[in-house]
Design a protein around this motif. Structure first.
Motif, PDB file in Angstrom:
ATOM      1  N   SER A   1      87.421 -22.439  67.984  1.00  0.00           N
ATOM      2  CA  SER A   1      88.169 -23.123  69.047  1.00  0.00           C
ATOM      3  C   SER A   1      87.212 -24.058  69.768  1.00  0.00           C
ATOM      4  O   SER A   1      85.999 -23.993  69.586  1.00  0.00           O
ATOM      5  CB  SER A   1      88.657 -22.118  70.087  1.00  0.00           C
ATOM      6  OG  SER A   1      89.593 -21.255  69.559  1.00  0.00           O
TER       7      SER A   1
ATOM      8  N   THR B   1      89.595 -27.633  76.399  1.00  0.00           N
ATOM      9  CA  THR B   1      90.959 -28.139  76.142  1.00  0.00           C
ATOM     10  C   THR B   1      91.655 -28.453  77.473  1.00  0.00           C
ATOM     11  O   THR B   1      92.333 -29.480  77.593  1.00  0.00           O
ATOM     12  CB  THR B   1      91.763 -27.115  75.312  1.00  0.00           C
ATOM     13  OG1 THR B   1      90.978 -26.777  74.158  1.00  0.00           O
ATOM     14  CG2 THR B   1      93.093 -27.677  74.848  1.00  0.00           C
TER      15      THR B   1
ATOM     16  N   GLU C   1      87.670 -29.162  69.458  1.00  0.00           N
ATOM     17  CA  GLU C   1      87.359 -28.379  68.256  1.00  0.00           C
ATOM     18  C   GLU C   1      86.371 -29.143  67.368  1.00  0.00           C
ATOM     19  O   GLU C   1      85.559 -28.540  66.666  1.00  0.00           O
ATOM     20  CB  GLU C   1      88.643 -28.035  67.498  1.00  0.00           C
ATOM     21  CG  GLU C   1      89.335 -26.752  67.947  1.00  0.00           C
ATOM     22  CD  GLU C   1      89.985 -26.800  69.319  1.00  0.00           C
ATOM     23  OE1 GLU C   1      90.135 -27.918  69.872  1.00  0.00           O
ATOM     24  OE2 GLU C   1      90.345 -25.734  69.849  1.00  0.00           O
TER      25      GLU C   1
ATOM     26  N   ARG D   1      98.976 -24.230  72.491  1.00  0.00           N
ATOM     27  CA  ARG D   1      97.856 -23.521  73.101  1.00  0.00           C
ATOM     28  C   ARG D   1      97.591 -22.200  72.369  1.00  0.00           C
ATOM     29  O   ARG D   1      98.524 -21.501  71.978  1.00  0.00           O
ATOM     30  CB  ARG D   1      98.111 -23.253  74.597  1.00  0.00           C
ATOM     31  CG  ARG D   1      98.279 -24.501  75.435  1.00  0.00           C
ATOM     32  CD  ARG D   1      97.137 -25.497  75.295  1.00  0.00           C
ATOM     33  NE  ARG D   1      95.803 -25.013  75.532  1.00  0.00           N
ATOM     34  CZ  ARG D   1      95.170 -25.079  76.705  1.00  0.00           C
ATOM     35  NH1 ARG D   1      95.770 -25.595  77.748  1.00  0.00           N
ATOM     36  NH2 ARG D   1      93.921 -24.645  76.825  1.00  0.00           N
ATOM     37  N   GLY D   2      96.312 -21.932  72.161  1.00  0.00           N
ATOM     38  CA  GLY D   2      95.947 -20.718  71.436  1.00  0.00           C
ATOM     39  C   GLY D   2      96.094 -20.862  69.927  1.00  0.00           C
ATOM     40  O   GLY D   2      95.999 -19.884  69.181  1.00  0.00           O
TER      41      GLY D   2
ATOM     42  N   SER E   1      94.310 -21.887  67.495  1.00  0.00           N
ATOM     43  CA  SER E   1      93.251 -21.591  66.519  1.00  0.00           C
ATOM     44  C   SER E   1      93.477 -20.251  65.827  1.00  0.00           C
ATOM     45  O   SER E   1      93.060 -20.058  64.681  1.00  0.00           O
ATOM     46  CB  SER E   1      91.874 -21.565  67.197  1.00  0.00           C
ATOM     47  OG  SER E   1      91.614 -22.798  67.785  1.00  0.00           O
TER      48      SER E   1
HETATM   49  N1  ASP Z   1      91.452 -24.921  72.149  1.00  0.00           N
HETATM   50  C1  ASP Z   1      92.871 -24.628  72.048  1.00  0.00           C
HETATM   51  C2  ASP Z   1      93.388 -24.067  73.361  1.00  0.00           C
HETATM   52  O1  ASP Z   1      92.634 -23.939  74.315  1.00  0.00           O
HETATM   53  C3  ASP Z   1      93.182 -23.744  70.890  1.00  0.00           C
HETATM   54  C4  ASP Z   1      92.639 -22.327  70.991  1.00  0.00           C
HETATM   55  O2  ASP Z   1      91.778 -22.035  71.836  1.00  0.00           O
HETATM   56  O3  ASP Z   1      93.064 -21.488  70.199  1.00  0.00           O
HETATM   57  O4  ASP Z   1      94.546 -23.794  73.476  1.00  0.00           O
END
Ligand code: ASP
Ligand code: ADP
Ligand code: MG
Length: 410
Positions: free
Chosen positions: A41, A47, A74, A153-154, A156
């Motif tokens: 990430s 982000t 990323e 979001r999230g 990864s």
């Molecule tokens: N960097 C992205 C986020 O903050 C993806 C991740 O962290 O999974 O949402």
């Protein structure tokens, strides 16, 4: 020799020392004889910083350009982690970074919330064949027109599990800042207990109801392709939690976990004419605007009208309000009421299928704490209540204790 996908979240690559720690772990797996794909990430906070920049230019940034900006977090992280592996091993042949489009992680074109359609594994197989650790950027892909997309979001987590499925990996390990999946967010409730195992179905519910430890789509992929999925800490060697198929005995536990989602807003459309097709009109309009609607409750008809309540994330509130105003006029809806500061608290467990009295215990526990329930929604393995946000933590802690989830103190 196994093929392992390891994913490291933002905190785990939060500074150069932590990236060195990631390099050490990946090299240890390699030294043990495994093929290793590392997914990373953006560094923690990055982000959010990038989103602030795009929102500083425009209140409603074009989603294509926003993806161009936010995907860069990323890119920095994969380059640095590949360099850290090369530095530690003393060989530039030990690691190679890949962006989403270099692997060719093909997605649909739903910017900021894209879905993976297919993954070409050939570049990664070649890299592993050369003995490299392949370091892949999480969260990003490319659509069929060559546009950069991001997975929400999230996202990864989803990159990692989808890669593990495509490569038929022996394991997918999600390294984060907690030791595994807990009965509830350990940063919220001191009594939270780590689970050794959790069923895919339960994890799916917890993720969709607010437990951000895994992005929901990553659990969907893991379940569909039966990927053995581990959640572990990048800071210690605890075995973590295995997310797996339901096993005998899992149903003995009535409630496995409690999830909390803050920052919800509740809409109530009052006096909606009770005609076929009206709910479809409302929710199609919201879906076309890419607004995810959550709990939906419709009251029985009263005098030819019904009330329809639903929730959306607070960030979508303004857009949803703008959409609903003209629609209300057109459809003859009596009034639209909006309530801010709503939280959603849910109990989840496959054991609910054959235990009676679970709902009444949840409602009584909330009542004993003076927490008013705004809306209730249930499925076979979960019960969700919408409550005022100010009671969110109190609700989680009291339910955690009431369902016997608190850690035993010795
Ligand atoms: N960097 C992205 C986020 O903050 C993806 C991740 O962290 O999974 O949402
Ligand atoms: P990463 O940056 O590694 O992807 P996230 O912040 O996305 O990490 O997810 C990890 C966080 O998820 C934890 O710090 C914890 O606060 C939160 N969390 C919420 N519910 C749970 C749960 N049931 N078990 C473990 N962690 C949880
Ligand atoms: Mg995450």
């Amino acid at each position: 020799m196994a093929l392992i996908v390891q994913k490291y979240g933002g905190t785990s690559v939060g500074d150069l020392d932590r990236m060195r720690n990631v390099a050490r772990r990946a090299l240890a797996a390699r030294a043990a004889g495994h093929d290793v794909v590392v997914v990373v990430s953006a560094m923690s906070g990055e982000t959010n910083r990038l989103l602030k920049l795009t929102n500083g230019i425009s209140a409603r940034p074009d989603q294509r350009e926003q993806d161009v900006v936010v995907s860069t977090g990323e890119q920095v992280a994969v380059g640095l982690v590949a360099l850290a592996i090369q530095a530690q091993s003393g060989s530039s042949a030990s690691a190679r970074s890949f962006l989403g489009h270099q692997v060719r992680i093909l997605t649909d074109s739903a910017h900021a919330n894209a879905r993976i359609k297919s993954i070409d594994d050939s570049k990664l197989r070649e890299s592993l064949g050369r003995g490299e650790i392949a370091v892949v950027a999480g969260f990003q892909g490319i659509d069929e027109h060559g546009n950069i997309t991001t997975l929400g979001r999230g996202g990864s987590d989803t990159t990692a599990v989808a890669l593990a499925a495509a490569l038929k990996a022996d394991a997918c390990e999600i390294y984060t800042d907690v030791d595994g999946v807990y009965t509830t967010d350990p940063n919220l409730c001191k009594g939270a207990r780590k689970l050794d195992r959790i069923a895919y179905e339960e994890m799916l519910e917890l993720a969709s109801l607010g437990a951000k430890v895994l992005q929901i789509r990553s659990v969907e992929f893991a379940m569909k392709y039966q990927v053995p999925l581990w959640v572990k800490s990048s800071f210690n060697d605890d075995p973590g939690t295995l997310v797996c198929k339901e096993e005998p005995g899992m149903e003995d536990v009535v409630v496995s976990g409690i999830a909390l989602q803050r920052d919800e807003a509740r809409f109530v459309a009052r006096d909606v004419p009770d005609r076929p097709g009206l709910a479809a009109r409302i929710f199609t309009a919201l879906a076309q605007a890419n607004i995810v609607v959550d709990v939906i409750v419709q009251t029985p008809s009263h005098g030819g009208h019904t009330d329809v309540a639903f929730t959306v994330a607070k960030i979508d509130l303004d857009r949803a309000r703008e959409m609903m105003a003209p629609l209300a006029k057109e459809l003859g809806i009596g009034a639209i009421e909006v309530e801010n500061d709503i939280a959603k608290v849910s109990i989840v467990g496959v054991g609910m299928r054959n235990h009676a009295g679970v709902a009444s215990k949840m409602f009584q526990t909330l009542a004993d704490e003076g927490v008013n329930i705004r809306v209730i929604s249930t499925s076979e393995i979960k019960i969700t209540c919408l409550i005022d946000e100010k009671y969110a933590e109190l609700a989680v802690r009291s339910l955690h204790a009431a369902f016997g989830l608190d850690q035993k103190r010795g």
